[in-house]
Write an enzyme that holds these catalytic residues in place. Structure first.
Site, PDB file in Angstrom:
ATOM      1  N   ARG A  91       0.840  -1.211   0.000  1.00  0.00           N
ATOM      2  CA  ARG A  91       0.000   0.000   0.000  1.00  0.00           C
ATOM      3  C   ARG A  91       0.868   1.251   0.000  1.00  0.00           C
ATOM      4  O   ARG A  91       0.459   2.302   0.490  1.00  0.00           O
ATOM      5  CB  ARG A  91      -0.917   0.004   1.202  1.00  0.00           C
ATOM      6  CG  ARG A  91      -0.168  -0.128   2.509  1.00  0.00           C
ATOM      7  CD  ARG A  91      -1.052   0.304   3.596  1.00  0.00           C
ATOM      8  NE  ARG A  91      -0.463   0.026   4.881  1.00  0.00           N
ATOM      9  CZ  ARG A  91      -0.960   0.482   5.987  1.00  0.00           C
ATOM     10  NH1 ARG A  91      -2.037   1.232   5.948  1.00  0.00           N
ATOM     11  NH2 ARG A  91      -0.390   0.206   7.122  1.00  0.00           N
ATOM     12  N   ARG A 181      15.014  -2.508   3.558  1.00  0.00           N
ATOM     13  CA  ARG A 181      14.860  -3.162   4.856  1.00  0.00           C
ATOM     14  C   ARG A 181      15.711  -4.420   4.921  1.00  0.00           C
ATOM     15  O   ARG A 181      16.154  -4.923   3.881  1.00  0.00           O
ATOM     16  CB  ARG A 181      13.380  -3.581   5.033  1.00  0.00           C
ATOM     17  CG  ARG A 181      12.395  -2.449   4.800  1.00  0.00           C
ATOM     18  CD  ARG A 181      11.221  -2.889   3.922  1.00  0.00           C
ATOM     19  NE  ARG A 181      10.423  -1.717   3.508  1.00  0.00           N
ATOM     20  CZ  ARG A 181       9.452  -1.180   4.229  1.00  0.00           C
ATOM     21  NH1 ARG A 181       9.103  -1.741   5.361  1.00  0.00           N
ATOM     22  NH2 ARG A 181       8.823  -0.111   3.813  1.00  0.00           N
ATOM     23  N   ASP A 250      10.983  -6.910   8.126  1.00  0.00           N
ATOM     24  CA  ASP A 250      10.565  -5.990   7.048  1.00  0.00           C
ATOM     25  C   ASP A 250      10.323  -4.589   7.590  1.00  0.00           C
ATOM     26  O   ASP A 250      10.078  -3.662   6.819  1.00  0.00           O
ATOM     27  CB  ASP A 250       9.301  -6.508   6.346  1.00  0.00           C
ATOM     28  CG  ASP A 250       8.170  -6.792   7.316  1.00  0.00           C
ATOM     29  OD1 ASP A 250       8.376  -7.583   8.244  1.00  0.00           O
ATOM     30  OD2 ASP A 250       7.080  -6.203   7.154  1.00  0.00           O
ATOM     31  N   ASN A 251      10.369  -4.422   8.902  1.00  0.00           N
ATOM     32  CA  ASN A 251      10.221  -3.090   9.497  1.00  0.00           C
ATOM     33  C   ASN A 251      11.529  -2.620  10.113  1.00  0.00           C
ATOM     34  O   ASN A 251      11.530  -1.772  11.008  1.00  0.00           O
ATOM     35  CB  ASN A 251       9.109  -3.102  10.553  1.00  0.00           C
ATOM     36  CG  ASN A 251       7.731  -3.339   9.932  1.00  0.00           C
ATOM     37  OD1 ASN A 251       7.534  -3.099   8.746  1.00  0.00           O
ATOM     38  ND2 ASN A 251       6.800  -3.803  10.726  1.00  0.00           N
TER      39      ASN A 251
HETATM   40  P1  AMP Z   1       3.024  -3.435   8.068  1.00  0.00           P
HETATM   41  O1  AMP Z   1       2.296  -4.178   9.137  1.00  0.00           O
HETATM   42  O2  AMP Z   1       2.463  -2.060   7.774  1.00  0.00           O
HETATM   43  O3  AMP Z   1       4.496  -3.402   8.274  1.00  0.00           O
HETATM   44  O4  AMP Z   1       2.750  -4.243   6.732  1.00  0.00           O
HETATM   45  C1  AMP Z   1       3.148  -5.569   6.532  1.00  0.00           C
HETATM   46  C2  AMP Z   1       2.868  -5.970   5.092  1.00  0.00           C
HETATM   47  O5  AMP Z   1       1.471  -5.919   4.818  1.00  0.00           O
HETATM   48  C3  AMP Z   1       3.536  -5.091   4.051  1.00  0.00           C
HETATM   49  O6  AMP Z   1       3.865  -5.899   2.939  1.00  0.00           O
HETATM   50  C4  AMP Z   1       2.434  -4.128   3.708  1.00  0.00           C
HETATM   51  O7  AMP Z   1       2.607  -3.555   2.425  1.00  0.00           O
HETATM   52  C5  AMP Z   1       1.211  -5.006   3.753  1.00  0.00           C
HETATM   53  N1  AMP Z   1      -0.023  -4.264   4.054  1.00  0.00           N
HETATM   54  C6  AMP Z   1      -0.379  -3.708   5.224  1.00  0.00           C
HETATM   55  N2  AMP Z   1      -1.572  -3.098   5.131  1.00  0.00           N
HETATM   56  C7  AMP Z   1      -1.986  -3.252   3.853  1.00  0.00           C
HETATM   57  C8  AMP Z   1      -3.158  -2.850   3.119  1.00  0.00           C
HETATM   58  N3  AMP Z   1      -4.144  -2.160   3.688  1.00  0.00           N
HETATM   59  N4  AMP Z   1      -3.228  -3.205   1.821  1.00  0.00           N
HETATM   60  C9  AMP Z   1      -2.238  -3.906   1.241  1.00  0.00           C
HETATM   61  N5  AMP Z   1      -1.138  -4.318   1.868  1.00  0.00           N
HETATM   62  C10 AMP Z   1      -0.995  -4.000   3.159  1.00  0.00           C
HETATM   63 MG    MG Z   2       6.008  -2.739   7.320  1.00  0.00          MG
END
Ligand code: AMP
Ligand code: MG
Length: 492
Positions: A91, A181, A250-251
């Site tokens: 996203r 990352r 990944d973070n």
């Molecule tokens: P995060 O928890 O934000 O670090 O995201 C972990 C993974 O989930 C990453 O690959 C993000 O791009 C994906 N992701 C999180 N929220 C969304 C969303 N609303 N739509 C698509 N991908 C998402």
């Molecule tokens: Mg992330």
């Protein structure tokens, strides 16, 4: 009169499997909620033009600025210890890179700007609440002097996003020295693509660790460099009471910046076991676990780099292990030096570690507020009369009194004058942090009442965390029991 971004695209020039070319999805009616004007200027962008309707459309992903080459970056990652071979920007869309006033290359990325080939089952969107939370906390971290991604803008989209309920949609413009990352390395390593790992490592060296290029073993120097920056970063987090909440690989940014503000939070009362994230049931990412998890994540990075170290696997592993063995000392040095500064100690003595530790233990036993204890200690170091402002922070004030006797003995052996000590302590012990109950109140006002005045006020207070700001003294206060926020959410 178009908005001009002097874009460059070094990441998009890497091989095609590093990313997917994808444009943001247009949204109904963009409205600029907040533009970070000083940051815009620092990036060489014109804040007045960014504030026009056209600027809002760009910041919402409705209109592509000239020169953009939008991509979603590929990455993998360990999430809560479990490996996912393909994550990627689901996203987020990188528009391009600009060179800032310090000569540093910065990614400009839209977060919440629509689906990408990496979206899996997600909608590619972001809700207003999490966007405001990231804006507030990342800018607060920057003001505290902690390496972090920045927030350039927040816009609402005029569309709803579906979460547990319908929520207003928003897009955050995130600025980072890069979005690479640990998980980016894992993406190639998991596919046995050593050439991909090498291309990425070469890119990272040029971009983030240029000194490594001049050494005999650049990839070893790269690993040492990332270890050093992560050790320093996590020490800085602990010293302000920050809990990232989702320290997945990944973070974890290779640059050493704090990235991905999800269920992050600052603790109020000191307790090393503090966890806020609703999804962290085991406390994997608890406050005091963060150094251990950083090392775990760095170990995953080292595994990716093994083929670049040596053809002899045994040799490569032992070299990686000796690099990783350096983490503990690097972290401890940074953390202990930081604690000594928080206590106003200019010199180092053997007993300092115990002195700091005993204060922390007394705080933990007595639910003393972490930020306020150190802030008020800055004044009490000058004038013992200020002890009266610290004592009530401890459930049993005698616990502070006992420790304070030792503290006074210790600072009595310092040669620095006391006014200098007070000033030095006040410059490292903030009065203002983004306390959870304040952040939640700001989000509530914005989401439920379309009232952004509390957001603006909180941002203004947090931009000067080391100044007293008497008009806003209440922002320094811990939550009343009924205001306490016990859980935070990713909001994805
Ligand atoms: P995060 O928890 O934000 O670090 O995201 C972990 C993974 O989930 C990453 O690959 C993000 O791009 C994906 N992701 C999180 N929220 C969304 C969303 N609303 N739509 C698509 N991908 C998402
Ligand atoms: Mg992330």
């Amino acid at each position: 009169m178009t908005v001009h971004f002097p874009f460059e695209h070094t990441y998009a020039a890497l091989p095609a499997n590093f990313f997917a070319r994808v444009a943001p999805t247009p949204v109904a009616s963009p409205r600029l909620i907040k533009l970070n004007r000083p940051l815009a200027v620092h990036l060489g962008l014109d804040p007045d033009r960014l504030s026009t309707p056209e600027g809002a459309e760009i910041l919402a992903g409705k209109r592509l600025p000239d020169g953009a080459d939008p991509i979603a970056m590929a990455y993998a990652g360990h999430q809560f210890g479990h490996f996912v071979p393909q994550l990627g920007d689901g996203r987020a869309i990188l528009l391009g890179e600009v060179i800032d006033a310090d000569g540093v290359r910065r990614d400009i990325q839209l977060k919440g700007s629509g689906p990408t080939p990496f979206s899996r089952r997600g909608d590619g969107r972001a809700a207003l609440g999490p966007v405001l939370r990231e804006y507030i906390v990342s800018e607060a971290m920057a003001a505290l002097g902690i390496p972090t991604t920045r927030s350039l803008a927040a816009v609402t989209t005029g569309e709803s996003v579906v979460r547990e309920t319908l929520l207003p949609g928003a897009v955050l413009t995130r600025v980072a020295s890069s979005h690479i990352r640990v998980g980016t390395f894992q993406f190639f390593a998991a596919r046995g693509d050593t050439e991909g790992v090498r291309r990425l490592a070469d890119h990272v060296i040029v971009r983030h660790y240029p000194l490594a290029a001049g050494t005999d073993r650049p990839y070893h120097a790269l690993l040492d460099g990332v270890i050093a920056r992560q050790a320093e970063l996590v020490a800085r987090w602990l010293l302000v009471g920050f809990i990232h909440g989702v320290m997945n690989t990944d973070n974890t940014a290779i640059s050493g910046e704090t990235i991905d503000y999800g269920p992050c939070a600052f603790m109020d009362a000191y307790n090393p076991a503090t966890v806020f994230s609703s999804i962290d049931e085991q406390g994997r990412y608890a406050y005091a676990n963060q150094p251990r998890i950083a090392l775990w994540n760095l170990t995953r990075l080292a595994e990716c780099l093994l083929p670049l170290f040596s053809d002899q696997q045994d040799e490569a592993i032992s070299e990686a292990q000796s690099a990783l063995a350096g983490f503990a000392e690097k972290f401890d040095t940074a953390y202990q030096a930081g604690l000594r500064k928080k206590l106003g100690l200019f010199t180092a003595e053997d007993g300092d570690r115990a002195l700091a530790q005993d204060l922390l233990e007394a705080m933990a036993k007595n639910q003393a507020d972490f930020t306020l204890t150190f802030r008020r200690l800055s004044d009490a170091a000058l004038d013992t009369a200020d002890d009266r402002s610290i004592r009530p922070l401890f459930a049993d004030p005698a616990a502070y009194d006992e420790w304070a006797v030792r503290f006074r003995e210790r600072i009595g052996r310092e040669t620095q004058d006391t006014a200098m000590r007070q000033a030095a302590m006040r410059s490292v012990n903030p009065a203002f942090i983004p306390r959870n109950h304040r952040v939640e109140a700001v989000i509530e006002a914005a989401v439920n009442r379309d009232d952004f005045a509390p957001f603006e006020e909180l941002l203004a207070v947090l931009s000067k965390p080391f100044e007293d700001q008497p008009a806003f003294a209440g922002y320094a206060d811990p939550p009343e029991p009924h205001q306490r926020v016990l859980r935070t959410f990713c909001g994805t």
